[in-house]
Scaffold this motif. Structure first.
Motif, mmCIF file in Angstrom:
data_model
loop_
_atom_site.group_PDB
_atom_site.id
_atom_site.type_symbol
_atom_site.label_atom_id
_atom_site.label_comp_id
_atom_site.label_asym_id
_atom_site.label_seq_id
_atom_site.Cartn_x
_atom_site.Cartn_y
_atom_site.Cartn_z
ATOM 1 N N TYR A 56 -3.409 4.649 -6.290
ATOM 2 C CA TYR A 56 -4.854 4.422 -6.397
ATOM 3 C C TYR A 56 -5.137 2.941 -6.164
ATOM 4 O O TYR A 56 -4.834 2.103 -7.021
ATOM 5 C CB TYR A 56 -5.377 4.871 -7.767
ATOM 6 N N PHE A 57 -5.700 2.637 -5.001
ATOM 7 C CA PHE A 57 -6.032 1.274 -4.591
ATOM 8 C C PHE A 57 -7.498 1.057 -4.941
ATOM 9 O O PHE A 57 -8.381 1.716 -4.401
ATOM 10 C CB PHE A 57 -5.794 1.136 -3.088
ATOM 11 N N TYR A 85 -7.106 1.292 4.881
ATOM 12 C CA TYR A 85 -6.077 1.178 3.845
ATOM 13 C C TYR A 85 -5.237 2.447 3.741
ATOM 14 O O TYR A 85 -4.032 2.370 3.477
ATOM 15 C CB TYR A 85 -6.724 0.831 2.500
ATOM 16 N N CYS A 125 -13.318 1.109 5.746
ATOM 17 C CA CYS A 125 -12.341 0.391 4.916
ATOM 18 C C CYS A 125 -11.296 1.354 4.366
ATOM 19 O O CYS A 125 -10.086 1.076 4.394
ATOM 20 C CB CYS A 125 -13.046 -0.324 3.768
ATOM 21 N N ALA A 126 -11.752 2.495 3.863
ATOM 22 C CA ALA A 126 -10.817 3.466 3.294
ATOM 23 C C ALA A 126 -9.827 3.942 4.342
ATOM 24 O O ALA A 126 -8.610 4.026 4.081
ATOM 25 C CB ALA A 126 -11.592 4.646 2.708
ATOM 26 N N ASP A 143 -9.084 9.890 -0.077
ATOM 27 C CA ASP A 143 -7.634 10.007 -0.184
ATOM 28 C C ASP A 143 -7.028 10.526 1.110
ATOM 29 O O ASP A 143 -7.735 10.913 2.051
ATOM 30 C CB ASP A 143 -7.225 10.850 -1.398
ATOM 31 N N ALA A 168 -1.786 3.627 1.579
ATOM 32 C CA ALA A 168 -2.330 3.966 0.267
ATOM 33 C C ALA A 168 -2.553 5.473 0.168
ATOM 34 O O ALA A 168 -2.966 6.113 1.137
ATOM 35 C CB ALA A 168 -3.636 3.224 0.021
ATOM 36 N N CYS A 177 -8.034 5.578 -2.094
ATOM 37 C CA CYS A 177 -8.841 4.367 -2.269
ATOM 38 C C CYS A 177 -10.006 4.697 -3.182
ATOM 39 O O CYS A 177 -10.672 5.738 -3.013
ATOM 40 C CB CYS A 177 -9.383 3.872 -0.930
ATOM 41 N N LEU A 214 0.791 -1.231 0.000
ATOM 42 C CA LEU A 214 0.000 0.000 0.000
ATOM 43 C C LEU A 214 0.826 1.285 0.000
ATOM 44 O O LEU A 214 0.433 2.258 -0.668
ATOM 45 C CB LEU A 214 -0.983 -0.008 1.176
ATOM 46 N N TYR A 274 -14.749 7.306 -3.213
ATOM 47 C CA TYR A 274 -13.355 7.745 -3.300
ATOM 48 C C TYR A 274 -12.941 8.369 -1.977
ATOM 49 O O TYR A 274 -13.697 9.146 -1.371
ATOM 50 C CB TYR A 274 -13.203 8.776 -4.422
ATOM 51 N N ALA A 282 -12.664 -5.119 -0.377
ATOM 52 C CA ALA A 282 -12.141 -4.235 0.664
ATOM 53 C C ALA A 282 -12.624 -4.659 2.046
ATOM 54 O O ALA A 282 -11.861 -4.651 3.018
ATOM 55 C CB ALA A 282 -12.546 -2.795 0.379
ATOM 56 N N PHE A 318 -13.284 2.613 -4.401
ATOM 57 C CA PHE A 318 -14.028 1.368 -4.269
ATOM 58 C C PHE A 318 -15.205 1.353 -5.243
ATOM 59 O O PHE A 318 -15.981 2.314 -5.301
ATOM 60 C CB PHE A 318 -14.589 1.203 -2.853
#
Length: 318
Positions: free
Chosen positions: A193-194, A217, A213-214, A238, A222, A225, A188, A236, A201, A227
């Motif tokens: 961009y995951f 990660y 979840c975001a 970040d 990361a 993210c 990560l 989205y 996820a 999803f």
């Protein structure tokens, strides 16, 4: 001044031949036959489906993966070349079959699958390949979880090198479960961009919401993210604190095979064109939506302009 890259994107990972039929309501008993409306062959997989779609969206695309030494490999390579994809970094591995899947698409879009793992289990990217593999500003690694030789430490070396060379890294996986997280979490910090599905996820993190979840990660390194939420749209998040939720387009779904791969391709194309985050997310959703309107992982996608027109004209779900 550094030389310009030969490619817009390098797509590394899982390459599969998909054999799809629809609509399948049952498997005939004994040696019986049922008649269906459509059968297709497509280049698929979390790398293969994505590279076909990036090429259709107008990007100079490099395919980096493996096929076997069978007739399926001939078709996969021929099809990618037909779309203008550079296949010079595709490995043909002797003595193993090309990875392939048979998908029986049900009337409701569900897609039970039968899969042969094949060449993707034997695929690796050695240091001697790095100069050619990284000859693109965007590097996509797709298929972690079904890349037996590349998964784990080899992927970590690969992504570290990509970031050391200043590349933007996008990432997706397949067949994720709680064990997959052990391979993914160390990667990560080297992923910009995951992009898993929300189901993946949740499965890897053990958490229940897209926001939770975001955060999980992002806390593990990361940068952003993205999803896919299926019929509920996309999410989205970040590391700067930006959060975006966008509803899905209101379309008639025929087959969801490859929608995640198409979403990845749409995000990559959006990054290539410098779109703002909200537009990029919507463009990726339109790319996935076009695929859902037909059979197979590249159905519905014609060009960048056609996809942008769909993004602008389609209505979202209320």
């Amino acid at each position: 001044m550094a030389a310009a890259s030969r490619h817009d994107v390098s797509v590394i990972g899982l390459y599969i031949l998909d054999i799809l039929g629809r609509p399948v309501t049952r498997i005939p008993e004994r040696g019986g036959v049922d008649f269906i409306e459509e059968i297709r062959l497509t280049v698929a997989g979390t790398a293969g489906g994505t590279v076909i779609d990036t090429a259709k969206l107008g990007l100079r695309s490099l395919a980096v993966g493996a096929v076997g030494d069978d007739e399926k490999a001939d078709w996969v390579l021929m099809t990618m070349q037909k779309h203008g994809i550079d296949t010079s970094m595709m490995q043909r591995i002797t003595g193993v079959p090309t990875s392939a899947t048979i998908l029986n698409i049900r009337p409701n879009g569900e897609r039970p699958a039968l899969h042969v793992r094949g060449a993707s289990d034997h695929f690796d990217v050695t240091r001697e390949m790095y100069d050619r593999v990284f000859d693109a500003p965007i590097i996509h690694l797709g298929g972690t979880g079904l890349l037996k030789k590349l998964d784990g430490a080899a992927s970590l070396r690969l992504l570290k090198e990509a970031k050391a060379r200043g590349r933007t890294v996008t990432f997706d996986l397949i067949a994720a479960n709680a064990e997959t997280a052990k391979m993914v979490l160390p990667l990560l910090p080297y992923i910009d961009y995951f992009m898993p599905s929300i189901e993946e996820a949740k499965e890897m993190s053990g958490l229940a919401t897209a926001e939770d979840c975001a955060r999980y990660y992002l806390d593990h390194g990361a940068k952003a993210c993205v999803f896919t939420l299926g019929g509920d749209g996309a999410f989205y998040a970040d590391s700067s604190g930006t959060r975006l939720s966008q509803k899905a387009f209101d379309i008639d779904v025929i087959d969801t095979t490859g929608c995640g791969d198409a979403f990845d391709a749409g995000m990559i194309a959006a990054l290539h064109h410098g779109m703002d985050t909200e537009t990029a997310l919507r463009f990726a959703q339109a790319t996935a939506g076009l695929v859902a309107t037909g059979l197979g992982s590249d159905a519905g996608i014609r060009s960048f302009e056609h996809t942008r027109n769909a993004m602008k004209s389609w209505k979202v779900k209320s």
